[in-house]
Design a protein around this motif. Structure first.
Motif, PDB file in Angstrom:
ATOM      1  N   THR A   1       0.839  -1.200   0.000  1.00  0.00           N
ATOM      2  CA  THR A   1       0.000   0.000   0.000  1.00  0.00           C
ATOM      3  C   THR A   1       0.875   1.250   0.000  1.00  0.00           C
ATOM      4  O   THR A   1       2.019   1.220   0.475  1.00  0.00           O
ATOM      5  N   PRO A   2       0.371   2.360  -0.540  1.00  0.00           N
ATOM      6  CA  PRO A   2       1.194   3.571  -0.631  1.00  0.00           C
ATOM      7  C   PRO A   2       1.696   4.083   0.708  1.00  0.00           C
ATOM      8  O   PRO A   2       2.811   4.616   0.776  1.00  0.00           O
ATOM      9  N   ASP A   3       0.910   3.930   1.791  1.00  0.00           N
ATOM     10  CA  ASP A   3       1.355   4.465   3.068  1.00  0.00           C
ATOM     11  C   ASP A   3       2.624   3.794   3.562  1.00  0.00           C
ATOM     12  O   ASP A   3       3.522   4.441   4.102  1.00  0.00           O
ATOM     13  N   LYS A   4       2.750   2.477   3.334  1.00  0.00           N
ATOM     14  CA  LYS A   4       3.968   1.767   3.728  1.00  0.00           C
ATOM     15  C   LYS A   4       5.162   2.232   2.895  1.00  0.00           C
ATOM     16  O   LYS A   4       6.276   2.375   3.413  1.00  0.00           O
ATOM     17  N   VAL A   5       4.931   2.479   1.622  1.00  0.00           N
ATOM     18  CA  VAL A   5       6.015   2.941   0.754  1.00  0.00           C
ATOM     19  C   VAL A   5       6.476   4.332   1.162  1.00  0.00           C
ATOM     20  O   VAL A   5       7.682   4.609   1.219  1.00  0.00           O
ATOM     21  N   PHE A   6       5.532   5.212   1.476  1.00  0.00           N
ATOM     22  CA  PHE A   6       5.898   6.571   1.877  1.00  0.00           C
ATOM     23  C   PHE A   6       6.656   6.575   3.205  1.00  0.00           C
ATOM     24  O   PHE A   6       7.587   7.369   3.390  1.00  0.00           O
TER      25      PHE A   6
ATOM     26  N   ARG B   1       8.623   4.132   4.281  1.00  0.00           N
ATOM     27  CA  ARG B   1       9.978   3.680   3.972  1.00  0.00           C
ATOM     28  C   ARG B   1      10.756   4.749   3.205  1.00  0.00           C
ATOM     29  O   ARG B   1      11.968   4.908   3.413  1.00  0.00           O
ATOM     30  N   LEU B   2      10.079   5.483   2.341  1.00  0.00           N
ATOM     31  CA  LEU B   2      10.741   6.534   1.587  1.00  0.00           C
ATOM     32  C   LEU B   2      11.305   7.607   2.517  1.00  0.00           C
ATOM     33  O   LEU B   2      12.434   8.081   2.321  1.00  0.00           O
ATOM     34  N   THR B   3      10.549   8.004   3.514  1.00  0.00           N
ATOM     35  CA  THR B   3      11.050   9.004   4.465  1.00  0.00           C
ATOM     36  C   THR B   3      12.242   8.478   5.258  1.00  0.00           C
ATOM     37  O   THR B   3      13.104   9.248   5.667  1.00  0.00           O
ATOM     38  N   ASP B   4      12.303   7.164   5.455  1.00  0.00           N
ATOM     39  CA  ASP B   4      13.412   6.577   6.212  1.00  0.00           C
ATOM     40  C   ASP B   4      14.705   6.524   5.408  1.00  0.00           C
ATOM     41  O   ASP B   4      15.792   6.707   5.958  1.00  0.00           O
ATOM     42  N   VAL B   5      14.593   6.234   4.100  1.00  0.00           N
ATOM     43  CA  VAL B   5      15.800   5.981   3.299  1.00  0.00           C
ATOM     44  C   VAL B   5      16.147   7.122   2.359  1.00  0.00           C
ATOM     45  O   VAL B   5      17.202   7.063   1.707  1.00  0.00           O
ATOM     46  N   PHE B   6      15.301   8.146   2.257  1.00  0.00           N
ATOM     47  CA  PHE B   6      15.556   9.175   1.247  1.00  0.00           C
ATOM     48  C   PHE B   6      16.886   9.886   1.482  1.00  0.00           C
ATOM     49  O   PHE B   6      17.753   9.929   0.597  1.00  0.00           O
TER      50      PHE B   6
ATOM     51  N   ASN C   1      13.375  -6.372  -1.624  1.00  0.00           N
ATOM     52  CA  ASN C   1      12.930  -5.285  -0.746  1.00  0.00           C
ATOM     53  C   ASN C   1      11.959  -4.428  -1.554  1.00  0.00           C
ATOM     54  O   ASN C   1      12.330  -3.412  -2.145  1.00  0.00           O
ATOM     55  N   TYR C   2      10.705  -4.855  -1.569  1.00  0.00           N
ATOM     56  CA  TYR C   2       9.731  -4.212  -2.448  1.00  0.00           C
ATOM     57  C   TYR C   2       9.381  -2.801  -2.002  1.00  0.00           C
ATOM     58  O   TYR C   2       9.061  -1.949  -2.836  1.00  0.00           O
ATOM     59  N   LEU C   3       9.453  -2.533  -0.712  1.00  0.00           N
ATOM     60  CA  LEU C   3       9.151  -1.188  -0.244  1.00  0.00           C
ATOM     61  C   LEU C   3      10.170  -0.181  -0.784  1.00  0.00           C
ATOM     62  O   LEU C   3       9.798   0.901  -1.268  1.00  0.00           O
ATOM     63  N   GLU C   4      11.458  -0.535  -0.727  1.00  0.00           N
ATOM     64  CA  GLU C   4      12.479   0.366  -1.259  1.00  0.00           C
ATOM     65  C   GLU C   4      12.415   0.430  -2.782  1.00  0.00           C
ATOM     66  O   GLU C   4      12.716   1.467  -3.378  1.00  0.00           O
ATOM     67  N   MET C   5      12.036  -0.672  -3.417  1.00  0.00           N
ATOM     68  CA  MET C   5      11.888  -0.653  -4.871  1.00  0.00           C
ATOM     69  C   MET C   5      10.807   0.341  -5.290  1.00  0.00           C
ATOM     70  O   MET C   5      11.011   1.165  -6.185  1.00  0.00           O
ATOM     71  N   TYR C   6       9.663   0.293  -4.630  1.00  0.00           N
ATOM     72  CA  TYR C   6       8.584   1.229  -4.945  1.00  0.00           C
ATOM     73  C   TYR C   6       8.961   2.659  -4.561  1.00  0.00           C
ATOM     74  O   TYR C   6       8.577   3.622  -5.243  1.00  0.00           O
ATOM     75  N   ALA C   7       9.719   2.809  -3.477  1.00  0.00           N
ATOM     76  CA  ALA C   7      10.184   4.142  -3.094  1.00  0.00           C
ATOM     77  C   ALA C   7      11.079   4.731  -4.187  1.00  0.00           C
ATOM     78  O   ALA C   7      10.969   5.922  -4.525  1.00  0.00           O
TER      79      ALA C   7
END
Length: 249
Positions: A36-41, A43-48, A214-220
């Protein structure tokens, strides 16, 4: 300001629409490969700042360098071909024979000649953009009737003045359109080239996340690449707004 606000609202509405589709698919499929987008966002804030920012900077540098090189070479060449008919008769066959070649097919040759580092990636972006710039600028100038130059000749206008007051305004709209069209292809091909011979770039980051499952980082990474494309198109639109004001009158 009113036009800008309408444009921003249109982009916001499109983003909300796409996020809604993404969210619906994620809830419908319930698969790890479609989070879901919320999980991706999150993770994005964590790794950006830690990871993605550096990779995005490398990708933007390659696009900027390839675009700058294509403009510096392609625009003057298009002006020469459009204004001087003899030059066009000589150069057009060369352009037409090389333009249709799929540029991605030249990647192995570029890597053999320029190495697997930055130069081959920049040259690939250059090859994608330069031909569209040349053809667009030449065609824009060729649409001008020769009679438009006669009063300038009779008044003693120099070639520089003809370029500034006639050729440049006539060629800018099609030149910007060519850049806009080529940019999408350039970003796509850059993603492919960044999977070879480098450890930096959004293409490398996305593929590395995929290989690590790592699908979350891939989508990020995909989100950041999409935003990069949006920013590039926005910059092109701002440039067109600044230099082609007469089109809005």
């Amino acid at each position: 300001m009113k036009g800008i606000s309408h444009t921003l609202l249109a982009y916001l509405a499109a983003a909300v629409f796409l996020l809604a589709i993404w969210w619906g698919l994620a809830l419908l499929l319930e698969l790890p490969i479609v989070p879901t987008p919320d999980k991706v966002f999150v993770r994005l804030t964590d790794v950006f700042a830690r990871d993605i920012l550096e990779h995005a900077a490398y990708s933007l540098w390659r696009i900027a360098a390839g675009l700058g090189l294509a403009v510096c070479i392609g625009y003057p060449l298009g002006v020469i071909m459009g204004y001087f008919r003899q030059a066009d008769r000589f150069l057009s066959p060369v352009v037409y024979l090389t333009y249709p070649i799929p540029k991605i097919a030249l990647l192995p040759i570029l890597m053999l000649l320029a190495g697997v580092g930055e130069l081959s990636k920049i040259l690939m972006i250059f090859l994608i953009i330069v031909f569209q710039v040349v053809v667009a600028v030449r065609d824009a100038i060729r649409t001008l009737p020769e009679e438009r130059y006669y009063p300038l000749y009779s008044l003693g206008a120099s070639l520089g003045q003809i370029f500034r007051f006639v050729i440049l305004p006539a060629s800018l709209p099609k030149f910007i359109t060519a850049i806009r069209v080529a940019m999408a292809t350039a970003v796509s091909v850059l993603f492919f080239t960044e999977t070879f011979g480098t450890q930096y770039g959004m293409g490398y980051y996305i593929m590395d996340a995929w290989l690590r499952v790592n699908y979350l980082e891939m989508y990020a990474g995909i989100l950041v690449l999409s935003v990069m494309g949006l920013l590039l198109f926005g910059l092109i639109d701002c440039f067109e707004h600044a230099v082609c004001r007469w089109q809005r009158k």
